[in-house]
Design an enzyme around this catalytic site. Sequence first.
Site, mmCIF file in Angstrom:
data_model
loop_
_atom_site.group_PDB
_atom_site.id
_atom_site.type_symbol
_atom_site.label_atom_id
_atom_site.label_comp_id
_atom_site.label_asym_id
_atom_site.label_seq_id
_atom_site.Cartn_x
_atom_site.Cartn_y
_atom_site.Cartn_z
ATOM 1 N N GLU A 1 0.867 -1.125 0.198
ATOM 2 C CA GLU A 1 -0.053 0.017 0.077
ATOM 3 C C GLU A 1 0.899 1.027 -0.147
ATOM 4 O OE1 GLU A 1 -3.142 -0.203 -0.302
ATOM 5 O OE2 GLU A 1 -3.356 -2.446 -0.107
ATOM 6 N N CYS B 1 -2.013 9.257 2.119
ATOM 7 C CA CYS B 1 -1.484 8.625 1.035
ATOM 8 C C CYS B 1 -2.555 9.143 -0.049
ATOM 9 C CB CYS B 1 -1.480 7.074 1.237
ATOM 10 S SG CYS B 1 -3.173 6.493 1.597
HETATM 11 P P1 NAD Z 1 8.521 4.947 4.675
HETATM 12 O O1 NAD Z 1 8.316 4.018 3.660
HETATM 13 O O2 NAD Z 1 9.507 5.884 4.981
HETATM 14 O O3 NAD Z 1 8.190 4.046 5.973
HETATM 15 C C1 NAD Z 1 7.130 3.196 6.080
HETATM 16 C C2 NAD Z 1 7.475 2.036 7.070
HETATM 17 O O4 NAD Z 1 8.503 1.175 6.520
HETATM 18 C C3 NAD Z 1 8.282 2.337 8.579
HETATM 19 O O5 NAD Z 1 7.652 1.547 9.370
HETATM 20 C C4 NAD Z 1 9.569 2.356 8.235
HETATM 21 O O6 NAD Z 1 10.293 2.262 9.473
HETATM 22 C C5 NAD Z 1 9.527 1.074 7.507
HETATM 23 N N1 NAD Z 1 10.944 1.005 6.608
HETATM 24 C C6 NAD Z 1 11.856 2.037 6.347
HETATM 25 N N2 NAD Z 1 12.865 1.288 5.536
HETATM 26 C C7 NAD Z 1 12.562 0.049 5.442
HETATM 27 C C8 NAD Z 1 13.444 -1.055 5.035
HETATM 28 N N3 NAD Z 1 14.529 -0.803 4.273
HETATM 29 N N4 NAD Z 1 12.755 -2.298 5.275
HETATM 30 C C9 NAD Z 1 11.870 -2.467 5.898
HETATM 31 N N5 NAD Z 1 11.000 -1.405 6.386
HETATM 32 C C10 NAD Z 1 11.348 -0.240 6.273
HETATM 33 O O7 NAD Z 1 6.914 5.608 4.791
HETATM 34 P P2 NAD Z 1 6.608 6.833 5.931
HETATM 35 O O8 NAD Z 1 7.264 7.971 5.417
HETATM 36 O O9 NAD Z 1 6.345 5.969 7.130
HETATM 37 O O10 NAD Z 1 5.053 7.181 5.347
HETATM 38 C C11 NAD Z 1 4.727 7.775 4.348
HETATM 39 C C12 NAD Z 1 4.359 6.827 3.218
HETATM 40 O O11 NAD Z 1 3.673 6.121 3.322
HETATM 41 C C13 NAD Z 1 3.731 7.880 2.083
HETATM 42 O O12 NAD Z 1 4.561 7.602 0.750
HETATM 43 C C14 NAD Z 1 2.308 7.490 2.016
HETATM 44 O O13 NAD Z 1 1.677 7.658 0.555
HETATM 45 C C15 NAD Z 1 2.387 6.167 2.216
HETATM 46 N N6 NAD Z 1 0.975 5.648 2.804
HETATM 47 C C16 NAD Z 1 0.320 4.644 1.896
HETATM 48 C C17 NAD Z 1 -0.932 4.221 2.379
HETATM 49 C C18 NAD Z 1 -1.802 3.577 1.515
HETATM 50 O O14 NAD Z 1 -2.810 2.875 1.807
HETATM 51 N N7 NAD Z 1 -1.420 3.339 0.133
HETATM 52 C C19 NAD Z 1 -1.399 4.450 3.462
HETATM 53 C C20 NAD Z 1 -0.432 5.472 4.482
HETATM 54 C C21 NAD Z 1 0.721 5.877 3.895
#
Ligand code: NAD
Length: 506
Positions: A262, A296
């Site tokens: 997502e 998102c």
């Molecule tokens: P992010 O990708 O930076 O982090 C998301 C999660 O992934 C966090 O828990 C982070 O610690 C973890 N993470 C980071 N690097 C990782 C790795 N190498 N391996 C495994 N896990 C890792 O995202 P964010 O900044 O926390 O959130 C914002 C993003 O989330 C935006 O792009 C937003 O659009 C998206 N989002 C999407 C939805 C949806 O339903 N499509 C919903 C909410 C947020």
Amino acid sequence: MSLTHPLTLPPEARTVDHVSMFVDGEFVPAAAGATFPTVDPNTGETIAQVPRADGTDVDRAVAAAKRAAIDWQFTDTIARAALLRALAGLVTANADELARLEALDSGHYLSKAQDLVGAIPLWLDYWAGLADKVGGRTIQVPGNKLSFTLLEPLGVTAHIVPWNYPLLVMVRSIAPALALGNTVVVKPAEDTSLSTLKFAELVKEAGFPAGVFNVVTGFGSEAGASLAAHPDVAGITFTGSTETGRTVAKLAADHIAQVNLELGGKSPTIVFPDADLDDAVEAAIQGFCSHAGQVCVAGTRLFVHTDIREEFLTKLTDRLRSTRVGDGFAEGTEMGPLVSQKQYDRVREYIEIGKTEGTLYHGGGRPEGAPEGGYFVEPTVFVDVPLDARIAREEIFGPVASVHSWSTDDELVEAVNDSIYGLFALLLGSDIKRLLSTARRLQVGGVMINDWFGELPMTPHGGHKQSGTGREEGLEAVHGYTQVKHVSVNLDPSLRAGTNWVDAPL
Ligand code: NAD
């Protein structure tokens, strides 16, 4: 745009004393004893120290979940549903504390956090109800045979969660996972662990067996990557940026785990010439300012028909001037801060880029009167932005929108679809045939017509293109947490008597 009320939350309610992870039914520190600070984005001050998990902690949590999966997958569905319902009741009973933590840690203003927490039981109840209603099917095959499928849990599922809606995004995936017989390991975002850990207390109180639900806190590159790479994790639900989603999918590929992604978006809000402009302005502002644009599905590209552009822009800026931006615990706040210094710097950088790519029409600064140290940005609107500008193509994740005018429907559809993302679109207008035919032509996972964006447990949510794969919520989510086993029974008295064989290749 000013802060109209003083802080209403006493200082002692802005800290949390003791924070532990939840592994195998116990609250524990990280094995190495490491911690990291989590801050209140309203003030920039530290709220608590959170355990910093590494691979050892992830191994423990996954091992606990693997042990628990042996019984949990065969725990009858009535018992699983009863536990989910008990948990829903505890969430309601603890809603104030959950909302306080959610607001403190993520920057949701308090009444919004209360609404969000108030909705969480809907997801738990929905999946409690479905636990005994989804299953396999019987298949008509040639010969005297009984052929059917079983829908089975995957085993251990990992849930990697972003910071923008910590509880909702976590619950919308763990509820189906648990209802359908999986055990789970949650990794909240490093900025927002607190409400998830409070939720873990409620899981324990509800009576879930040890190991069925686990939480490891820590950084993405450490705890997150170890979890995604773990060979005993059979399914991963990752919600976050497209960039990290790509990394997680590659880690999952190494051990062939099932993946739900997502991811991010650059969603359009489309205003047709026959739209009610007052409604359209409210919807557009909700689209790009809700949770300070950290959503998102944020509608950060405003496609406004050329005939109504001037009137729409006038109404938009009038309304934005009265939007109350400030401390999330102050009464009347309509938009709180960004979640972190990192996110603040990122959004400010995009605003500077926007000034070179288009014309700054509204905002761009820091809201007057916003608390010192907090990560506040004014709602910001750019016009005269080319469709290939970075601010029109990249996900900013802040309250920043670009306005694009359009004349023909073909031109509109082409412009909207020219994006790597395909999460969501909001359409505002009166001509239902025109709205529906546009909805059909857009390459997105969800369309709202003359509506607010609202997430519900029974409607599927997810993206096309680089906004993701798989679906959360609704019956469609069942596929993300189950695998199919086919069973064939020969009912003839002897093995080869009278059946139409299609031999398997030897
Ligand atoms: P992010 O990708 O930076 O982090 C998301 C999660 O992934 C966090 O828990 C982070 O610690 C973890 N993470 C980071 N690097 C990782 C790795 N190498 N391996 C495994 N896990 C890792 O995202 P964010 O900044 O926390 O959130 C914002 C993003 O989330 C935006 O792009 C937003 O659009 C998206 N989002 C999407 C939805 C949806 O339903 N499509 C919903 C909410 C947020």
